[in-house]
Design an enzyme around this catalytic site. Structure first.
Site, PDB file in Angstrom:
ATOM      1  N   ASN A 113      39.177  28.715  -7.148  1.00 44.42           N
ATOM      2  CA  ASN A 113      39.927  27.646  -6.483  1.00 44.42           C
ATOM      3  C   ASN A 113      40.147  26.439  -7.373  1.00 44.42           C
ATOM      4  OD1 ASN A 113      37.133  27.182  -6.402  1.00 44.42           O
ATOM      5  ND2 ASN A 113      37.370  25.699  -4.743  1.00 44.42           N
ATOM      6  N   GLY A 142       7.866  -4.144  12.802  1.00 42.01           N
ATOM      7  CA  GLY A 142       8.734  -3.194  12.101  1.00 42.01           C
ATOM      8  C   GLY A 142       8.024  -1.946  11.640  1.00 42.01           C
ATOM      9  N   ASP A 143       6.710  -2.025  11.505  1.00 36.35           N
ATOM     10  CA  ASP A 143       5.978  -0.860  10.992  1.00 36.35           C
ATOM     11  C   ASP A 143       5.222  -0.127  12.103  1.00 36.35           C
ATOM     12  OD1 ASP A 143       4.110  -2.814  11.431  1.00 36.35           O
ATOM     13  OD2 ASP A 143       3.285  -2.817   9.399  1.00 36.35           O
ATOM     14  N   THR A 149       1.749 -13.902  11.138  1.00 34.05           N
ATOM     15  CA  THR A 149       2.624 -13.416  12.206  1.00 34.05           C
ATOM     16  C   THR A 149       3.169 -14.560  13.069  1.00 34.05           C
ATOM     17  OG1 THR A 149       0.590 -12.944  13.436  1.00 34.05           O
ATOM     18  CG2 THR A 149       1.670 -11.081  12.393  1.00 34.05           C
ATOM     19  N   SER A 195      35.669  45.226  -4.010  1.00 35.66           N
ATOM     20  CA  SER A 195      34.564  44.493  -4.637  1.00 35.66           C
ATOM     21  C   SER A 195      34.958  43.935  -5.998  1.00 35.66           C
ATOM     22  CB  SER A 195      33.367  45.426  -4.821  1.00 35.66           C
ATOM     23  OG  SER A 195      32.935  45.874  -3.558  1.00 35.66           O
ATOM     24  N   ARG A 230      44.055  45.586 -12.810  1.00 34.99           N
ATOM     25  CA  ARG A 230      42.941  45.831 -13.712  1.00 34.99           C
ATOM     26  C   ARG A 230      43.403  46.838 -14.728  1.00 34.99           C
ATOM     27  NH1 ARG A 230      39.970  49.154  -8.931  1.00 34.99           N
ATOM     28  NH2 ARG A 230      40.761  51.205  -9.480  1.00 34.99           N
ATOM     29  N   ARG A 260       0.806  -1.223   0.000  1.00 30.09           N
ATOM     30  CA  ARG A 260       0.000   0.000   0.000  1.00 30.09           C
ATOM     31  C   ARG A 260       0.841   1.277   0.000  1.00 30.09           C
ATOM     32  NH1 ARG A 260      -3.997  -0.899   4.775  1.00 30.09           N
ATOM     33  NH2 ARG A 260      -2.615  -2.646   5.243  1.00 30.09           N
ATOM     34  N   LYS A 281      32.892  27.406   1.338  1.00 29.43           N
ATOM     35  CA  LYS A 281      33.150  25.961   1.363  1.00 29.43           C
ATOM     36  C   LYS A 281      34.568  25.687   1.828  1.00 29.43           C
ATOM     37  CE  LYS A 281      35.215  23.550  -1.389  1.00 29.43           C
ATOM     38  NZ  LYS A 281      35.879  22.960  -2.582  1.00 29.43           N
TER      39      LYS A 281
HETATM   40  C1  UD1 Z   1      -1.920  -7.915  13.327  1.00 29.17           C
HETATM   41  C2  UD1 Z   1      -2.601  -8.718  14.436  1.00 29.17           C
HETATM   42  C3  UD1 Z   1      -3.834  -7.977  14.921  1.00 29.17           C
HETATM   43  C4  UD1 Z   1      -3.435  -6.598  15.405  1.00 29.17           C
HETATM   44  C5  UD1 Z   1      -2.685  -5.860  14.317  1.00 29.17           C
HETATM   45  C6  UD1 Z   1      -2.120  -4.572  14.869  1.00 29.17           C
HETATM   46  C7  UD1 Z   1      -2.224 -11.061  13.883  1.00 29.17           C
HETATM   47  C8  UD1 Z   1      -2.815 -12.282  13.304  1.00 29.17           C
HETATM   48  N1  UD1 Z   1      -2.990  -9.987  13.891  1.00 29.17           N
HETATM   49  O1  UD1 Z   1      -2.825  -7.863  12.243  1.00 29.17           O
HETATM   50  O2  UD1 Z   1      -4.450  -8.677  15.987  1.00 29.17           O
HETATM   51  O3  UD1 Z   1      -4.591  -5.879  15.785  1.00 29.17           O
HETATM   52  O4  UD1 Z   1      -1.580  -6.627  13.819  1.00 29.17           O
HETATM   53  O5  UD1 Z   1      -1.559  -3.810  13.834  1.00 29.17           O
HETATM   54  O6  UD1 Z   1      -1.100 -11.079  14.333  1.00 29.17           O
HETATM   55  N2  UD1 Z   1       4.415  -9.937   9.342  1.00 29.17           N
HETATM   56  C9  UD1 Z   1       5.447 -10.798   9.024  1.00 29.17           C
HETATM   57  N3  UD1 Z   1       5.170 -11.954   8.379  1.00 29.17           N
HETATM   58  C10 UD1 Z   1       3.909 -12.332   8.059  1.00 29.17           C
HETATM   59  C11 UD1 Z   1       2.849 -11.470   8.391  1.00 29.17           C
HETATM   60  C12 UD1 Z   1       3.146 -10.281   9.041  1.00 29.17           C
HETATM   61  O7  UD1 Z   1       6.625 -10.500   9.274  1.00 29.17           O
HETATM   62  O8  UD1 Z   1       3.747 -13.407   7.498  1.00 29.17           O
HETATM   63  C13 UD1 Z   1       4.722  -8.682  10.024  1.00 29.17           C
HETATM   64  C14 UD1 Z   1       4.380  -7.464   9.209  1.00 29.17           C
HETATM   65  O9  UD1 Z   1       5.509  -7.007   8.473  1.00 29.17           O
HETATM   66  C15 UD1 Z   1       3.990  -6.438  10.272  1.00 29.17           C
HETATM   67  C16 UD1 Z   1       3.422  -7.301  11.383  1.00 29.17           C
HETATM   68  O10 UD1 Z   1       3.923  -8.598  11.181  1.00 29.17           O
HETATM   69  O11 UD1 Z   1       5.092  -5.742  10.767  1.00 29.17           O
HETATM   70  C17 UD1 Z   1       1.897  -7.317  11.410  1.00 29.17           C
HETATM   71  O12 UD1 Z   1       1.459  -7.818  10.204  1.00 29.17           O
HETATM   72  P1  UD1 Z   1       0.104  -7.332   9.524  1.00 29.17           P
HETATM   73  O13 UD1 Z   1      -0.126  -8.090   8.295  1.00 29.17           O
HETATM   74  O14 UD1 Z   1       0.114  -5.848   9.435  1.00 29.17           O
HETATM   75  O15 UD1 Z   1      -0.940  -7.795  10.633  1.00 29.17           O
HETATM   76  P2  UD1 Z   1      -2.455  -7.387  10.740  1.00 29.17           P
HETATM   77  O16 UD1 Z   1      -3.243  -8.249   9.831  1.00 29.17           O
HETATM   78  O17 UD1 Z   1      -2.619  -5.945  10.654  1.00 29.17           O
HETATM   79 CA    CA Z   2      -1.157  -4.084  10.021  1.00 22.50          CA
END
Ligand code: UD1
Ligand code: CA
Length: 457
Positions: A386, A103-104, A81, A405, A440, A17, A351
């Site tokens: 320079n 990470g996000d 996750t 000047s 000059r 996204r 500089k």
């Molecule tokens: C997840 C939670 C949800 C929570 C929400 C908060 C689960 C099943 N759900 O949902 O309860 O309310 O976050 O934002 O955990 N990621 C991986 N590998 C994967 C999937 C995800 O590394 O296979 C990482 C993503 O990069 C991200 C984080 O896990 O940093 C969450 O993943 P995302 O897909 O955003 O989870 P949500 O469906 O939003």
């Molecule tokens: Ca999410």
């Protein structure tokens, strides 16, 4: 001291996204990759191990975030996750608690994470939850009649009743490490998304008689995630508001706290004033009584006490001494070192040069690769030549020199102490101390000369 802790950062999501070539976790927040924020907080916890689960563009991510203490774990396919955390299992240290971060979700505060870890240290599964007015999209925390947490239900798997719950799962949790392998191994992907949900370990914990508990962050922004550019921009503003509030508490005058951008660290002395629209990046230090005018950009700069930077100045990797007057429209490039009470005016570029105490370069000049002494006056439009097309050469202007000047100083060249250079000179050889040097053409007048006339048609 190392904590009895493992940290795993889940960051394998692709971030479609964002609609960007750059992986989501490398998108900049306050000038640093998203993931760098979370990693910095994680590192502050001094864990036994710090793992990042990555998926997309791993090499780029690893390279851009090079941190020796991080173990990188690839999750080739994003199966959820729970599956992501499972990939990290072999790389975990021997911490008795494992903290899961996203990470996000870059702004979770150290104090909040410590609270979560402390709860899990008692042997409970600890969730970071929060009540939201708009819980849409999040997993819901389901509690029983006595308020005990029973499970987490993802929005897509929730019935109407569950969707009306406002307490949500932020995703951040601390897990007693001893249960991890067992619980992750028992996850099934029988849900709407066909994914292995980490959140399902809550029901497993309950079934196993392990206490599930929750704590809340001090601020809602701590758990805000980034999925698209709008959320990234919103979080950037939040981050900047936080910095502005901190500066105000420290006594810095911000003409408008909503119009300040700090992308790095900004340290201010007493009675510093910053006007609107300034951008500070890298490491910037402003001494006591410094004022920065509107729309200045400062990157890796130290400004001494009492100096004033007038609007629209651009300062990069340079040192400004005390009681200087810089700008408006000044450009200080890398290696510019201005000593005490120096004046640098409009449309002046400096500089890799040292400018001595009380010297002035006030209008439309270029000073590069030069050493300028004390009390020197560099007249308007003076240029140090320079560069000969192949190499750079130095210009030395000793103390008390007056450069008229429109002078060109063709380097390598030295103007000795107290010398005066006549306006419009092109100086190619050493100008002796205390004397007037001119280079000059003599002015001449051609008497009776007539201007050309337009030819008749
Ligand atoms: C997840 C939670 C949800 C929570 C929400 C908060 C689960 C099943 N759900 O949902 O309860 O309310 O976050 O934002 O955990 N990621 C991986 N590998 C994967 C999937 C995800 O590394 O296979 C990482 C993503 O990069 C991200 C984080 O896990 O940093 C969450 O993943 P995302 O897909 O955003 O989870 P949500 O469906 O939003
Ligand atoms: Ca999410």
């Amino acid at each position: 001291m190392q904590q009895d802790l493992n940290v795993v950062v889940l960051a394998a999501g692709r971030g479609t996204r964002m609609r960007s070539q750059l992986p989501k976790v490398l998108q900049p927040l306050a000038g640093r990759p998203l993931l760098a924020h979370g990693l910095a907080t994680a590192r502050a916890l001094a864990p036994r191990s710090l793992c990042v689960v990555y998926g997309y563009a791993g090499d780029m991510v690893k390279q851009r975030l090079s941190m020796p203490e991080v173990t990188w774990v690839e999750q080739a396919e994003q199966l959820g996750t729970g599956h992501a955390l499972q990939q990290a299992l072999p790389c975990l240290g021997n911490g008795s608690v494992t903290l899961v971060l996203y990470g996000d979700v870059p702004l979770a505060q150290e104090s909040t994470l410590r609270q979560l870890v402390a709860l899990a240290s008692t042997g409970a599964l600890a969730l970071l939850t929060i009540e939201l007015a708009q819980p849409t999209g999040y997993g819901r925390i389901v509690r029983n009649a006595s308020g005990t947490i029973e499970r987490i239900v993802e929005e897509r798997d929730a019935d109407e009743m569950t969707r009306s719950l406002r307490e949500i799962n932020t995703g951040l949790m601390a897990i007693p490490s001893c249960y991890l392998a067992d619980w992750l191994g028992r996850l099934r992907n029988h849900n709407q998304q066909g994914e292995y949900y980490l959140t399902d370990i809550v029901a497993l914990a309950v079934a196993d008689g392990v206490t599930v508990t929750a704590c809340q962050p001090a601020h809602e922004w701590e758990i805000m995630g980034v999925n698209d550019k709008a959320q990234l921009a919103a979080l950037e503003r939040q981050y900047q508001r936080n910095i502005a509030s901190r500066l105000l508490v420290q006594g810095v005058t911000l003409l408008d706290p909503a119009r300040l951008d700090v992308r790095g660290s900004l340290r201010c002395g007493c009675d510093v004033t910053i006007d609107v629209g300034c951008v500070f990046s890298g490491t910037v230090v402003l001494g006591d009584g410094v004022t920065v005018g509107a729309h200045c950009v400062l990157e890796d700069v130290e400004v001494g006490a009492g100096s004033q930077i007038a609007p629209f100045s651009h300062l990069q990797q340079c040192l400004v001494g005390t009681d200087n007057r810089i700008g408006p429209f000044a450009r200080l490039r890398p290696g510019a070192v201005l000593n005490t009470a120096v004046h640098v005016g409009n449309f002046v570029e400096i500089k890799n040069s040292v400018i001595g105490d009380e010297s002035k370069v006030n209008h439309l000049s270029y000073v590069g690769d030069s050493a300028v002494g004390k009390r020197v006056n560099v007249g308007a439009g003076t240029i140090t030549c320079n560069y000969d097309g192949a190499n750079k050469h130095r210009t030395v202007i000793e103390d008390d020199v007056f450069v008229g000047s429109g002078t060109e100083l063709v380097a390598p060249v030295t103007v000795k102490a107290g010398a005066t250079i006549g306006a419009g000179s092109t100086i190619t050889r050493e100008a002796p101390a205390g004397e007037l040097t001119l280079a000059r053409e003599r002015q001449k007048t051609i008497l009776g000369w007539k201007r050309p006339q337009k030819r008749g048609k």
